[in-house]
Design a protein around this motif. Sequence first.
Motif, PDB file in Angstrom:
ATOM      1  N   PHE A  25      30.983  47.444  36.631  1.00  0.00           N
ATOM      2  CA  PHE A  25      31.193  46.402  37.641  1.00  0.00           C
ATOM      3  C   PHE A  25      30.288  45.215  37.333  1.00  0.00           C
ATOM      4  CE2 PHE A  25      29.882  44.638  41.817  1.00  0.00           C
ATOM      5  CZ  PHE A  25      31.057  43.975  42.059  1.00  0.00           C
ATOM      6  N   PRO A  27      29.704  41.668  38.869  1.00  0.00           N
ATOM      7  CA  PRO A  27      30.027  40.707  39.938  1.00  0.00           C
ATOM      8  C   PRO A  27      30.109  39.273  39.465  1.00  0.00           C
ATOM      9  CG  PRO A  27      28.302  42.233  40.624  1.00  0.00           C
ATOM     10  CD  PRO A  27      28.498  42.433  39.165  1.00  0.00           C
ATOM     11  N   CYS A 201      45.166  45.800  42.346  1.00  0.00           N
ATOM     12  CA  CYS A 201      44.148  44.916  42.921  1.00  0.00           C
ATOM     13  C   CYS A 201      44.783  43.763  43.673  1.00  0.00           C
ATOM     14  CB  CYS A 201      43.232  44.384  41.826  1.00  0.00           C
ATOM     15  SG  CYS A 201      42.195  45.666  41.070  1.00  0.00           S
ATOM     16  N   ASP A 240      36.779  48.347  41.889  1.00  0.00           N
ATOM     17  CA  ASP A 240      37.843  47.344  41.847  1.00  0.00           C
ATOM     18  C   ASP A 240      38.093  46.766  43.238  1.00  0.00           C
ATOM     19  OD1 ASP A 240      38.244  47.649  39.112  1.00  0.00           O
ATOM     20  OD2 ASP A 240      39.536  49.395  39.435  1.00  0.00           O
ATOM     21  N   ASN A 243      35.492  44.226  44.038  1.00  0.00           N
ATOM     22  CA  ASN A 243      35.750  42.963  43.352  1.00  0.00           C
ATOM     23  C   ASN A 243      36.731  42.103  44.127  1.00  0.00           C
ATOM     24  OD1 ASN A 243      34.063  42.907  41.104  1.00  0.00           O
ATOM     25  ND2 ASN A 243      35.394  44.318  39.967  1.00  0.00           N
ATOM     26  N   GLU A 247      36.220  38.452  45.660  1.00  0.00           N
ATOM     27  CA  GLU A 247      37.141  37.375  45.311  1.00  0.00           C
ATOM     28  C   GLU A 247      37.621  36.644  46.562  1.00  0.00           C
ATOM     29  OE1 GLU A 247      39.003  34.886  42.746  1.00  0.00           O
ATOM     30  OE2 GLU A 247      37.659  36.532  42.253  1.00  0.00           O
TER      31      GLU A 247
END
Length: 1031
Positions: A25, A27, A201, A240, A243, A247
């Motif tokens: 991961f 970021p 995702c 995921d 994330n 986002e």
Amino acid sequence: RDLTMELSLVSARPLPRAAASPLLFAPLKPLPLLRFPPRKRTAFARLRSRRSRRVAASGEGEGDAADRDEEVFGGRSEQVFGGRRELTGVQPLVEALPPVARTAAELAVAAAALAAGYGIGLRAGGGNRAAAFAGAAVLGGASVAAAVAVNSVVPEVAAVGLHNYVAGHDDPTKLEASEVEAIANKYGVSTQDAAFKTELCDLYGSFLYSVLPPGDEDLKGDEVEVIAKFKRGLGLDDVDAANMHMEIGRRLYRERLETRDRDADIEQRRAFQKLIYVSNLVFGDASAFLLPWKRLFGITDSQIDIAMRDNAKNLYAIQLKSIGRGLDIGTLIEVRRAQLACKLSDEIAADMFREHAKKLIQENISSALDILKSRNKATNSPTQVIEEVKCVLAFNSLLTVLSKHPQGDRFARGLGPISLAGELDHDRRAGDLKTLYRAYATDVLSDGPVDNEKLTPLNDLRNIFGLGKREAEAIISDVKSQAYRKRLAKSFNTDLAAAPSKASFLQNLCEELQFDPELASKMHEDIYRQKLQQFVADGELSKDETEALMAFQVRLCIPQETVDAAHTDICGQLFEKVVKEAILSVDGYNADRREAVRKAAQSLNLKKEAAMTIFSKAVRKLFLNYIQKAKAAGNRIEQAKELKKLISFNTVVVSELLADIKGELTTAEPATSSATSEPETTESEGEDEDYEWESLETLKKTRPDKELKEKLGKSSQKEISLKDDLPLRDRAELYQTYLMFCITGETTNVSFGTAISSKKDDSEYLMLKQLGHILGLTAKEAQDVHIKLAEKAFVQQAEVVLADGKLTESKADQLATIQKQVGLPSEHAQKIIKSITTTKLSSAIEASISRGQIGIQQVRGLKDANFELDSLISEPLRETIYKKCAEEIFSSGTGEFDEEEVYVKMPADLIISAEKARSIVQDIAKVRLENALVQAVALLRQKKRDGVISSLNDLLACDAAVPASKPLSWPTPRELDDLYCVYMKSIPKQDKLSRLQYLLDISAEKAEDLRDAATAGTLPQTGQEEEELAF
């Protein structure tokens, strides 16, 4: 609060993601930008709102609502995830073939391509096998490339299939992980494939973005559960999913940076706070490293805490709405679980619970107050008011009981008694709360005995309303007073009248109502006063009314003193009115007025003391009016005229009215009261005690003979005076004013500024004596005024005679004549003469002292002449004389110091304390000691032998007054030796020579040598060339 972030972290540049990567991961590596729908109102939010409204309108339960999810979401998931995607190119073919058929077809095509290539190569190569294998390799490679190209679009087709499946799902929240696995298996791809995972995702991000409400709306409470359920259905791992949360955070932050509207900025900030809150709950403890809010967006821990707190409070407020006045354990446990799920602290939860409970109580209070204030009799029902208050008490009691429950740790925080004290509008509503408290207290305490069962709810209600202890006690006392009065009125002519002991009956009634006996006694007095005022409204008391008042006094156990005070106050007002009318009557005190006074005194049943008190009060007010007019007069003559009116009013009106009142009320006394005639003994009052002042003519005239008394006729009363209304000084001044009028008489101004005095009548002195009685002056006080005036007249004339301060024989004869005229005793006249001469002499003596002409001998001469030095010479001047005498002793040059003379005789003669005299002498001696040595050395240098000896004698005198503790110091010891030799040659006393030896610090050997040299005539000399002085 503003959320800050570096712009470099906002950019979202697409990066390829591996098909299957470990927990990597990053970021700082944002995902490709998602195509989210506009942020006005999301489709999922609208669907949820519509679902909630339909559930509320139809009354369905949660289970029924869940069954209808399919209907609600049917055909509408496309608004959340977008429309269906169409396949292009070979994608429909891939979609049509299952993985096994696709593999078989690919193998068949490859085999056919190999065979065809082999045949073509064989024919083209003329039967050459190498050419045949080359042709087979070319066509086989082409078929393999085609198969690879077909297989490369399989993940995309699988992603499209997943998107279309989810978009067309009736309820995305019911999606299962097995369905996603089935789609992946259908196309023969892995869920970790890059394209397939990217679609997962995207779907999660779209769903998450649609679930979060806009900034102007609050969370509904099911967002975390829905998001977590959908994430599990997709089979998406936390990395995921995190994330995608970050986002969306970037998108919200960009929207906030792009907007210029203040309201839109606030909306985006709130939306970001909701994202933080929901994300932290979705990932739980893992959010600390999965969601780097601080590092990516530059926000602080406090901003995160605020986002968590505010959203948790909003969700918890929704849960609190399920709590009503009928608390149950199950609801409290559920609310506690909701609090823990919302991640809300116990302190905030407790405060919110208490505020919610206060709102419920305030609703009851507002309803009760509306009923009390209603003007409609149909709605203004006391029963409804009491019911509302009982609901408040029941709710508060239930909160108190549940706060002490054994399983209280499982309940919602904040249980306990409620108090409205400290609210912002409590002071404004305090009046309404007191009114409501009084209404409930009246209902509780009106019937039956008062016990703890009734007082405990009142105490609880006081705490709930936030009333002060004194305020509540005052209300309860007032309510008890009303209940006591009601019970007393009900039993006055029945049980109370038949009770053998009225006091016991009243005591039992007070104990039954827990009413203060002192307040009860005050109430009894008020009842008696009301009845008395009612009975005397017509101006008199009948026999029946008197008996009724007696019954009230007996049954209510009212003390006789209280009854007398009530009669004096109430009946006295009526009697005072009659008396004032009689006094101020224009026609004078005639027979009609006299009859009215007698009737009022008889019909009102007033006692002698009460009537006299009332009459005295009225008369003294009128006396004071005369006094005020006299003080406001312009001159002494006008003042005396006003005082004369006062004396006449007292003689003509007051004395007769007083005689009538006393004669009417005291039947045992003769009609002629003693107040109308003055006792003979008063005529010579004070004669024995102050016989020496009988020579005063003005004092003699105030005691007229029998002939003058018979001529004047009436005499005045002495019982009513202004002794307690005016200070002695004012009364003495008024008496002196009239005395001066008696002496000088009335003057008449004529032309050329002259005045003629009218003939003086000795009857004025008798009126002066009456004025003294009115003013309340004793014989001694009146005599002091006469004495003061006589002394003042004598002093004025004596000061003129003794202007030069010398008392000659002719002046003494003149003063004796003046003394006889004013009537002063000779002793007092001599004191005044001596005082004047002493004052004159004192001025001359002070001038002589300042010139230095008076010493101790002159002072002793004045003392022998019987002059009082303390009044003749002030203390500072006497101290000056003493200092001067001390300085003369220390500068006489004899060396003698007589302690008895200096410390005893001189202070006694000058009236100075011995301690102060000793202090003065010692201060002078300390200064003169050093100066005497310096002076002796100076004279030695000047070769003045006699001066040296005198200075050394002064030195020894100072040392005798203040003995030196060590020898004196001098820089030239030779000069000290010379001083010793000079003094030794003067043949002094041995003790003085020895003391000088010590003071000059000359050793015994040196002194012995000097004495031997002097005896032998070989004493060393200084300056032998000089004949005047040898050394």
